[in-house]
Enzyme design. Structure first.
Site, PDB file in Angstrom:
ATOM      1  N   VAL A 117      46.630  50.650  39.278  1.00  0.00           N
ATOM      2  CA  VAL A 117      47.224  50.464  40.599  1.00  0.00           C
ATOM      3  C   VAL A 117      48.738  50.576  40.440  1.00  0.00           C
ATOM      4  O   VAL A 117      49.336  49.844  39.661  1.00  0.00           O
ATOM      5  CB  VAL A 117      46.871  49.079  41.194  1.00  0.00           C
TER       6      VAL A 117
ATOM      7  N   ASN B 262      45.889  35.855  43.209  1.00  0.00           N
ATOM      8  CA  ASN B 262      46.421  37.169  42.876  1.00  0.00           C
ATOM      9  C   ASN B 262      47.545  37.123  41.840  1.00  0.00           C
ATOM     10  O   ASN B 262      47.787  38.110  41.150  1.00  0.00           O
ATOM     11  CB  ASN B 262      46.933  37.843  44.154  1.00  0.00           C
TER      12      ASN B 262
ATOM     13  N   ILE C  71      47.238  32.873  49.569  1.00  0.00           N
ATOM     14  CA  ILE C  71      47.383  33.967  48.603  1.00  0.00           C
ATOM     15  C   ILE C  71      48.509  33.645  47.627  1.00  0.00           C
ATOM     16  O   ILE C  71      49.643  33.383  48.043  1.00  0.00           O
ATOM     17  CB  ILE C  71      47.693  35.301  49.317  1.00  0.00           C
TER      18      ILE C  71
ATOM     19  N   TYR D  50      47.109  40.561  27.510  1.00  0.00           N
ATOM     20  CA  TYR D  50      46.705  40.783  28.891  1.00  0.00           C
ATOM     21  C   TYR D  50      45.188  40.883  29.006  1.00  0.00           C
ATOM     22  O   TYR D  50      44.583  40.274  29.896  1.00  0.00           O
ATOM     23  CB  TYR D  50      47.365  42.043  29.452  1.00  0.00           C
TER      24      TYR D  50
ATOM     25  N   LYS E 257      42.582  38.417  31.134  1.00  0.00           N
ATOM     26  CA  LYS E 257      41.673  38.896  32.171  1.00  0.00           C
ATOM     27  C   LYS E 257      40.204  38.706  31.773  1.00  0.00           C
ATOM     28  O   LYS E 257      39.343  38.529  32.651  1.00  0.00           O
ATOM     29  CB  LYS E 257      41.975  40.358  32.511  1.00  0.00           C
TER      30      LYS E 257
END
Length: 270
Positions: free
Chosen positions: A202, A103, A16, A169, A173
């Site tokens: 989140v 991540n 991760i 951003y 993505k």
């Protein structure tokens, strides 16, 4: 079947990135509960060690009879040399990775195009795009050699729809979504699975970093609604990894119940 007890995750080794906090840390702890081994990678060594300790405690509490090996490896995914030599720093008994969770990623500012600093957009692309690609390219040949493995990339609602103040951003993505889609298609003749997790709001360090440490500005992002938390996304990641080998959750698009898009949400009170 609970993700905490799925026999499919017992003894698996998971790598991760961005594992020192937030979604990465929550995901590491949940894999530990499920009986997996975890390689935790991030830049902040002290926080990585704390998360590794939390993984060990979670594994012990769960009482599973597999896994339980946790390695904290300092890694800046934007540093190509560090990525290239990653496995030189991973314990020998954890070098056979089964699941990669890309991540690591972040956002800086809400500046509009024409006002964004070179340093900001370069930093976001270096981590969110180039870093993710570098780590994926390191692992995919290993997965191909054994015709097994799982690449799980953290995308975003921002990779599905652009919004004002998110020019860079959103671009990063969207790149992640395109890259993941290409990888899915290129590996269709293998048993390697490819998943993109696409969260909406989140509440983690994400907005604090975006607003450069201004916690007041960060908290306003979530005013009037209940956002997702890191553990919500961790559950989706681990759930995807725990599906039967012939099942691939290609996209998981997860939002708070009162969010419909980057710009449409209901803030009628938590």
């Amino acid at each position: 079947m609970s993700v905490f007890s799925s026999a499919r995750l017992l003894g698996k080794t998971v790598l991760i990135t961005g594992a020192s906090a937030g979604i990465g840390a929550a995901t590491a702890i949940l894999f530990a509960k499920a009986g997996s081994n975890v390689i935790l990678c991030a830049r902040r060594a002290d926080q990585l060690k704390s998360v590794a300790d939390a993984c060990a405690a979670a594994h012990k509490e769960a009482g599973v009879q597999a896994g339980g090996k946790f390695a904290a490896v300092t890694l800046d995914v934007a540093d190509k040399q560090q990525v290239a030599t990653l496995f030189d720093r991973v314990p020998a008994d954890l070098r056979e990775v089964d699941v990669l969770v890309n991540n690591a990623g972040f956002v800086l500012g809400v500046d509009k195009i024409g006002e964004i600093s070179d340093a900001d957009y370069e930093a976001m692309f270096q981590v969110n795009v180039f870093g993710l690609i570098s780590v994926t390219q390191l692992l995919v040949p290993r997965f191909k050699a054994k015709n097994a493995g799982h690449v799980i990339n953290l995308g975003s609602v921002a990779g599905r729809e652009a919004y004002v103040g998110g020019g860079i951003y959103c671009a990063t993505k969207h790149a992640v979504r395109s890259f993941t889609g290409t990888l899915l298609r290129e590996l269709v003749n293998t048993n390697i699975r490819v998943t993109e997790i696409q969260p909406g709001m989140v509440e983690t360090e994400f907005s604090i970093v975006r607003f450069r440490g201004d916690t007041s500005a960060a908290s306003k992002v979530y005013d009037g609604l209940q956002p997702l938390v890191a553990e919500d996304i961790a559950e989706e990641i681990v759930w995807a990894a725990a599906r039967p080998p012939h099942v691939n959750l290609a996209e998981v698009y997860v939002l708070p119940v009162n969010q419909a898009s980057p710009t449409i949400s209901y803030r009628g009170g938590k």
